[in-house]
Design an enzyme around this catalytic site. Structure first.
Site, PDB file in Angstrom:
ATOM      1  N   CYS A  39       0.854  -1.178   0.000  1.00  0.00           N
ATOM      2  CA  CYS A  39       0.000   0.000   0.000  1.00  0.00           C
ATOM      3  C   CYS A  39       0.894   1.233   0.000  1.00  0.00           C
ATOM      4  CB  CYS A  39      -0.899  -0.002   1.237  1.00  0.00           C
ATOM      5  SG  CYS A  39       0.025   0.141   2.795  1.00  0.00           S
ATOM      6  N   HIS A  68       5.562  -4.926   8.859  1.00  0.00           N
ATOM      7  CA  HIS A  68       5.525  -6.305   9.321  1.00  0.00           C
ATOM      8  C   HIS A  68       5.669  -7.292   8.156  1.00  0.00           C
ATOM      9  CE1 HIS A  68       3.295  -5.136  13.278  1.00  0.00           C
ATOM     10  NE2 HIS A  68       4.603  -5.045  13.391  1.00  0.00           N
ATOM     11  N   CYS A 123       2.547   5.955   8.877  1.00  0.00           N
ATOM     12  CA  CYS A 123       1.599   6.061   7.774  1.00  0.00           C
ATOM     13  C   CYS A 123       0.660   7.236   8.028  1.00  0.00           C
ATOM     14  CB  CYS A 123       0.793   4.767   7.640  1.00  0.00           C
ATOM     15  SG  CYS A 123      -0.538   4.870   6.418  1.00  0.00           S
ATOM     16  N   GLU A 153       0.711  -0.327  16.521  1.00  0.00           N
ATOM     17  CA  GLU A 153      -0.173   0.787  16.166  1.00  0.00           C
ATOM     18  C   GLU A 153      -1.088   1.146  17.330  1.00  0.00           C
ATOM     19  OE1 GLU A 153      -3.949   1.849  13.316  1.00  0.00           O
ATOM     20  OE2 GLU A 153      -2.522   0.367  12.548  1.00  0.00           O
ATOM     21  N   THR A 191      -6.079   0.609  12.111  1.00  0.00           N
ATOM     22  CA  THR A 191      -6.343   0.738  10.675  1.00  0.00           C
ATOM     23  C   THR A 191      -6.324  -0.580   9.917  1.00  0.00           C
ATOM     24  OG1 THR A 191      -4.003   1.095  10.121  1.00  0.00           O
ATOM     25  CG2 THR A 191      -5.330   3.054  10.648  1.00  0.00           C
ATOM     26  N   SER A 249       1.753  -9.714  10.866  1.00  0.00           N
ATOM     27  CA  SER A 249       1.050  -8.722  10.061  1.00  0.00           C
ATOM     28  C   SER A 249      -0.446  -8.851  10.303  1.00  0.00           C
ATOM     29  CB  SER A 249       1.356  -8.917   8.572  1.00  0.00           C
ATOM     30  OG  SER A 249       0.475  -8.162   7.768  1.00  0.00           O
ATOM     31  N   ASN A 251      -3.037  -7.159   9.070  1.00  0.00           N
ATOM     32  CA  ASN A 251      -3.904  -7.151   7.897  1.00  0.00           C
ATOM     33  C   ASN A 251      -3.780  -8.426   7.082  1.00  0.00           C
ATOM     34  OD1 ASN A 251      -2.447  -6.439   5.045  1.00  0.00           O
ATOM     35  ND2 ASN A 251      -1.284  -5.545   6.723  1.00  0.00           N
ATOM     36  N   SER A 294       1.858  -5.152   3.356  1.00  0.00           N
ATOM     37  CA  SER A 294       3.291  -4.925   3.561  1.00  0.00           C
ATOM     38  C   SER A 294       4.144  -5.927   2.790  1.00  0.00           C
ATOM     39  CB  SER A 294       3.621  -4.989   5.061  1.00  0.00           C
ATOM     40  OG  SER A 294       3.133  -6.180   5.635  1.00  0.00           O
TER      41      SER A 294
END
Length: 345
Positions: A39, A68, A123, A153, A191, A249, A251, A294
């Site tokens: 991203c 990550h 970010c 985060e 996020t 990670s 996400n 990532s």
């Protein structure tokens, strides 16, 4: 939690593209999700570290992992990056980069006290949530932060106003939270969560606090949401979904969960093609492939080559959105020469 994000062009419909001479329906095939992989926030953070190495030379210190992903971290380490857990491990006066996941004001203060040179690669979408925390704290709200305990985060976001923030990770956490004024409660989120899981927590919070306020804009980042939508579009057709991404990670792990919830028979998370167990492919006709935000695309290409060698050479892309967004480099690096795409791809 809907609506197009800036820089995103939704596909008019889900498109599946394959070669004109693809095998007849029913043969082995791969459905390749788009969007997938890097991203804008990850690309920015990795380029920031590479630019710091170029300008200042090694060693460059990075607090926590810049993103990550094992491949990215190992590649940067080979180039002279030293990853540390805490700012206190960085020699006084040295250069340290803060990761894409963000840090608390206390970390910034410690770095300043120790005379460290800093580059903040947080970010911008995480920074947006930090600003929301500060805004609602100034207005004396109780802030319910939906996220995973221990994630960098979450630690950075909570650290903006720890006296106002309560973490809501599980359903049990919803029952534990206490507020001073039920009319002044707001929820925010990490996020990189699953959209569905987040809304489940929101619904539970709303049962307890009917007047809870929503964030002024979506907290779950466009990339996380887009990758989940793409997986949902193909999961029901897949006997196996392979998600390229690291175990730490958030996400990437959510993509495995989303694939299973959306109808995939099986879903697995791997860092590299070599980690795929061939036993997973027994009886499999359709393999879905995607990657976390990532993950450099070179790892996906290696997985596609590995699958092709075993008979899954027909690759059809499932497109649900086209991402156009990009972020400027951290202000500490602006004007330091033209930025270029990360070589860790």
């Amino acid at each position: 939690m809907s609506g197009a994000s800036p820089g995103i062009e939704p596909a008019t419909s889900v498109s599946i593209g394959g070669s004109a001479d693809a095998p007849a329906s029913g043969g082995k095939r791969v459905l390749l999700a788009k969007p997938r992989g890097y991203c804008a926030g990850v690309d920015r953070a990795v380029i920031a570290v590479e630019k710091a190495l170029e300008l200042y030379g090694p060693p460059v210190y990075v607090r926590k992992e810049i993103v990550h992903n094992r491949h990215v971290v190992d590649t940067l380490r080979d180039r002279g990056v030293i990853f540390v857990e805490e700012t206190s491990e960085v020699p006084e006066g040295a250069l340290v980069v803060f990761s894409a996941h963000g840090v608390s004001p206390a970390v910034h203060a410690e770095a300043e006290e120790r005379g460290l040179r800093t580059i903040d690669a947080t970010c911008p979408l995480v920074t947006k949530v930090h600003k929301e925390v500060n805004r609602f704290a100034r207005d004396d709200y109780d802030i319910m932060l939906i996220g995973h305990e221990g994630h960098e985060e979450v630690e950075g976001t909570s650290g903006e106003a720890p006296e106002h923030v309560q973490l809501v990770d599980t359903a049990a956490d919803v029952d534990k939270v206490a507020v001073r004024d039920p009319s002044k409660v707001v929820w925010l989120s990490q996020t990189t969560l699953s959209v569905d899981e987040t809304m489940e927590r929101v619904d539970q919070l709303r049962e307890r606090f009917p007047n809870i306020s929503d964030p002024p804009s979506e907290d779950i980042c466009y990339a996380t949401s887009n990758r989940q939508v793409a997986v949902k579009a193909m999961a029901a057709e897949c006997d196996l979904v392979l998600v390229v991404g690291s175990q730490n990670s958030s996400n990437s792990k959510r993509l495995v969960e989303v694939a299973l919830q959306a109808g995939a028979t099986s879903a697995r998370l791997v860092d590299f093609a070599r980690e795929v167990d061939e036993a997973w492919l027994e009886g499999v006709q359709t393999v879905g492939v995607t990657s976390g935000a990532s993950v450099p695309d070179v790892l996906v290409m290696e997985l596609l080559e590995w699958l092709a060698e075993r008979g899954w050479g027909d690759v059809q892309e499932v497109t649900t959105a086209n991402e156009k967004i990009s972020f400027a480099l951290p202000r500490e690096l602006r004007g330091a020469g033209e930025s270029k795409p990360s070589s860790v791809r």
